[in-house]
Scaffold this motif. Structure first.
Motif, PDB file in Angstrom:
ATOM      1  N   UNK A 198      19.680   9.259  36.888  1.00 20.27           N
ATOM      2  CA  UNK A 198      20.491   8.590  37.906  1.00 20.27           C
ATOM      3  C   UNK A 198      21.891   9.185  37.899  1.00 20.27           C
ATOM      4  N   UNK A 199      22.617   8.952  38.990  1.00 23.40           N
ATOM      5  CA  UNK A 199      24.061   9.204  39.038  1.00 23.40           C
ATOM      6  C   UNK A 199      24.704   7.926  39.554  1.00 23.40           C
ATOM      7  N   UNK A 200      25.633   7.383  38.780  1.00 28.37           N
ATOM      8  CA  UNK A 200      26.368   6.192  39.205  1.00 28.37           C
ATOM      9  C   UNK A 200      27.816   6.591  39.425  1.00 28.37           C
ATOM     10  N   UNK A 201      28.408   6.122  40.521  1.00 24.61           N
ATOM     11  CA  UNK A 201      29.786   6.487  40.822  1.00 24.61           C
ATOM     12  C   UNK A 201      30.602   5.300  41.292  1.00 24.61           C
ATOM     13  N   UNK A 202      31.893   5.334  40.981  1.00 26.51           N
ATOM     14  CA  UNK A 202      32.816   4.322  41.497  1.00 26.51           C
ATOM     15  C   UNK A 202      34.058   4.997  42.061  1.00 26.51           C
ATOM     16  N   UNK A 203      34.631   4.346  43.034  1.00 23.65           N
ATOM     17  CA  UNK A 203      35.966   4.672  43.538  1.00 23.65           C
ATOM     18  C   UNK A 203      36.852   3.519  43.129  1.00 23.65           C
TER      19      UNK A 203
ATOM     20  N   UNK B  98      27.409  16.110  45.962  1.00 23.62           N
ATOM     21  CA  UNK B  98      27.214  15.246  47.126  1.00 23.62           C
ATOM     22  C   UNK B  98      27.674  13.820  46.852  1.00 23.62           C
ATOM     23  N   UNK B  99      27.397  13.335  45.655  1.00 30.42           N
ATOM     24  CA  UNK B  99      27.807  11.969  45.301  1.00 30.42           C
ATOM     25  C   UNK B  99      29.322  11.833  45.281  1.00 30.42           C
ATOM     26  N   UNK B 100      29.996  12.820  44.696  1.00 34.07           N
ATOM     27  CA  UNK B 100      31.461  12.788  44.661  1.00 34.07           C
ATOM     28  C   UNK B 100      32.026  12.850  46.081  1.00 34.07           C
ATOM     29  N   UNK B 101      31.455  13.708  46.908  1.00 33.66           N
ATOM     30  CA  UNK B 101      31.912  13.823  48.302  1.00 33.66           C
ATOM     31  C   UNK B 101      31.804  12.487  49.037  1.00 33.66           C
ATOM     32  N   UNK B 102      30.707  11.771  48.802  1.00 36.48           N
ATOM     33  CA  UNK B 102      30.508  10.489  49.473  1.00 36.48           C
ATOM     34  C   UNK B 102      31.526   9.454  49.023  1.00 36.48           C
ATOM     35  N   UNK B 103      31.852   9.445  47.758  1.00 36.43           N
ATOM     36  CA  UNK B 103      32.845   8.493  47.251  1.00 36.43           C
ATOM     37  C   UNK B 103      34.241   8.831  47.773  1.00 36.43           C
ATOM     38  N   UNK B 104      34.577  10.110  47.789  1.00 38.65           N
ATOM     39  CA  UNK B 104      35.890  10.517  48.302  1.00 38.65           C
ATOM     40  C   UNK B 104      36.044  10.124  49.767  1.00 38.65           C
ATOM     41  N   UNK B 105      34.958  10.245  50.512  1.00 37.19           N
ATOM     42  CA  UNK B 105      35.000   9.898  51.947  1.00 37.19           C
ATOM     43  C   UNK B 105      35.272   8.412  52.166  1.00 37.19           C
ATOM     44  N   UNK B 106      35.021   7.593  51.159  1.00 33.37           N
ATOM     45  CA  UNK B 106      35.236   6.149  51.281  1.00 33.37           C
ATOM     46  C   UNK B 106      36.662   5.720  50.915  1.00 33.37           C
ATOM     47  N   UNK B 107      37.469   6.654  50.422  1.00 34.44           N
ATOM     48  CA  UNK B 107      38.815   6.308  49.957  1.00 34.44           C
ATOM     49  C   UNK B 107      39.743   5.986  51.128  1.00 34.44           C
ATOM     50  N   UNK B 108      40.483   4.869  51.062  1.00 35.10           N
ATOM     51  CA  UNK B 108      41.492   4.578  52.090  1.00 35.10           C
ATOM     52  C   UNK B 108      42.622   5.612  52.053  1.00 35.10           C
TER      53      UNK B 108
ATOM     54  N   UNK C 135      35.307  23.092  35.133  1.00 30.03           N
ATOM     55  CA  UNK C 135      35.736  24.183  36.006  1.00 30.03           C
ATOM     56  C   UNK C 135      35.013  24.132  37.348  1.00 30.03           C
ATOM     57  N   UNK C 136      33.717  23.859  37.300  1.00 30.70           N
ATOM     58  CA  UNK C 136      32.907  23.784  38.520  1.00 30.70           C
ATOM     59  C   UNK C 136      33.427  22.707  39.467  1.00 30.70           C
ATOM     60  N   UNK C 137      33.680  21.512  38.935  1.00 30.73           N
ATOM     61  CA  UNK C 137      34.111  20.391  39.784  1.00 30.73           C
ATOM     62  C   UNK C 137      35.551  20.581  40.257  1.00 30.73           C
ATOM     63  N   UNK C 138      36.414  21.097  39.385  1.00 32.29           N
ATOM     64  CA  UNK C 138      37.798  21.348  39.809  1.00 32.29           C
ATOM     65  C   UNK C 138      37.855  22.397  40.912  1.00 32.29           C
TER      66      UNK C 138
END
Length: 390
Positions: free
Chosen positions: A95-100, A129-139, A177-180
């Motif tokens: 699984x991948x779990x993410x929070x903003x 993709x998961x990180x992108x989706x969370x970032x897109x939800x940021x006010x 390095x990959x994520x940065x």
């Protein structure tokens, strides 16, 4: 030369004073300027100047007037938790779990995805993709996404490289390095049990406790060690792999290369393997439902796993003499059917002086300790930079 030295000293003093004022508001707000001056010992003019800088930087805001002590009502100041947002990721085996979160760690959005193909290429694609989706939800906010924290089930070095992740079956991966490179923000990578320990210490059952061991019981077992309120990482930064303690000298072979590792007998994976052998439900949530219905075979299975879990915890207690041991991750959801067997094993196997005041707790955040701790890493990195502003 003297003038240059004086300028340097003044710059350093301002940085120190800025950190003092900022931390006063962050930890104790709402506060007035006068209260900050009284608490810090800094004169009112210095406090007013530094507060103005922090307001201009959108990190502190005036929230209205407080109660008067006889004179004019003071203007109260509060940390602006919405000045930016952090992303926390718990990268599990399946699984991948993410929070903003905001800058106080309050969860704004939370998502969970199944890890359908955990090979490296597919796993990195899903993670991105998961990180992108969370970032897109940021006010909208002044600082945007201030950082990303990721907890992973493996050994991580101080450059954020995964060196060994046997349950993921990934080799060496330069994940930081990959994520940065992908997102152009600061990234912190750590073992998920370390992240879980930080999450429980900051937001959960471990708040205010000096010596605690967090035991992450998922597909495998990892531990986060906090001594004197600080995360202990060992000489090379790799401490906490207590899931690979040998509890059976000639036991089952483990992916790590050892035999008889604790996680082979006390993890979620061990539970599910035995459930299959006994013809019981093959998913943790289904087993919990079966236990809730009073099925004796399921209850006996949880007791057996709890006994093995307690045996390993007893070793930890005898070595570290902690105030508490906190059991977290997915298996904490079954605390009701594990805790008695865990406690019995610990009582039987620990030295009496070690267990006299020691408590066993289950994580307040249950299976969200690591993801909250991962977000805290990102927040803490950003706040550290704030404290060093000139």
């Amino acid at each position: 030369m003297a003038k240059t030295q004086q300028t340097g000293d003044q710059t350093m003093i301002k940085k120190i004073n800025t950190a003092i004022v900022f931390d006063s508001v962050l930890k104790n707000g709402p506060l007035s300027r006068a209260q900050i001056s009284e608490r810090s010992g800094l004169n009112k003019a210095t406090v007013s100047s530094l507060v103005l800088d922090l307001i201009d930087a959108k990190l502190v805001e005036e929230i209205g007037q407080g109660e008067s002590n006889g004179g004019r009502k003071p203007v109260m100041l509060l940390f602006n938790a919405q000045a930016g947002y952090a992303v926390g990721i718990d990268l599990g085996v399946n699984y991948i779990r993410g929070v903003l979160t905001d800058l106080l760690g309050h969860v704004i959005e939370e998502r969970e995805w199944s890890m359908k193909r955990p090979d490296l290429a597919s796993g990195l694609k899903q993670l991105t993709e998961c990180i992108e989706k969370l970032i897109a939800l940021a006010p909208e906010s002044p600082y945007g996404i201030v950082g990303i924290g990721i907890g992973v089930p493996g050994i991580v070095d101080d450059r954020g490289t995964i060196l060994f992740a046997p349950n993921l079956e990934w080799g060496r991966v330069d994940l930081q390095q990959f994520v940065e490179d992908k997102f152009q923000v600061p990234v912190t990578i750590d073992n998920e049990a370390n992240a879980g320990a930080q999450g429980e210490q900051k937001y959960g059952a471990g708040r205010g406790i000096a010596h605690q061991i967090y035991v992450s019981v998922g597909i495998g077992i990892g531990t986060g060690i906090i001594l004197h309120k600080e995360l202990y990482k060992g000489a090379s930064g790799f401490s906490g792999e207590l899931g690979h303690l040998s509890i059976e000298y000639s036991g089952k072979p483990c992916r790590c290369g050892n035999r008889g590792c604790w996680e082979l007998y006390a993890s979620e994976n061990a539970l599910l393997e035995q459930a299959v052998q006994q013809g019981l439900p093959e998913e943790l949530d289904e087993l919990i439902a079966s236990a809730e219905a009073g099925d004796e075979r399921t209850l006996a299975l949880f007791r057996s796993i709890g006994g093995y879990l307690g045996a390993g915890i007893a070793n930890i207690v005898n070595v570290f003499n902690p105030d508490v041991v906190i059991i977290g991750n997915r298996m904490s959801k079954a605390s009701r059917w594990l805790e008695e067997a865990v406690q019995e094993a610990v009582d039987m196997r620990t030295l009496s002086y070690h267990r006299e005041r020691m408590r066993i707790l289950f994580a307040d955040l249950q299976d969200r300790s690591a993801v909250r701790g991962a977000a805290y890493y990102a927040i803490n990195t950003f706040l550290g930079k704030v404290r060093n502003v000139s």
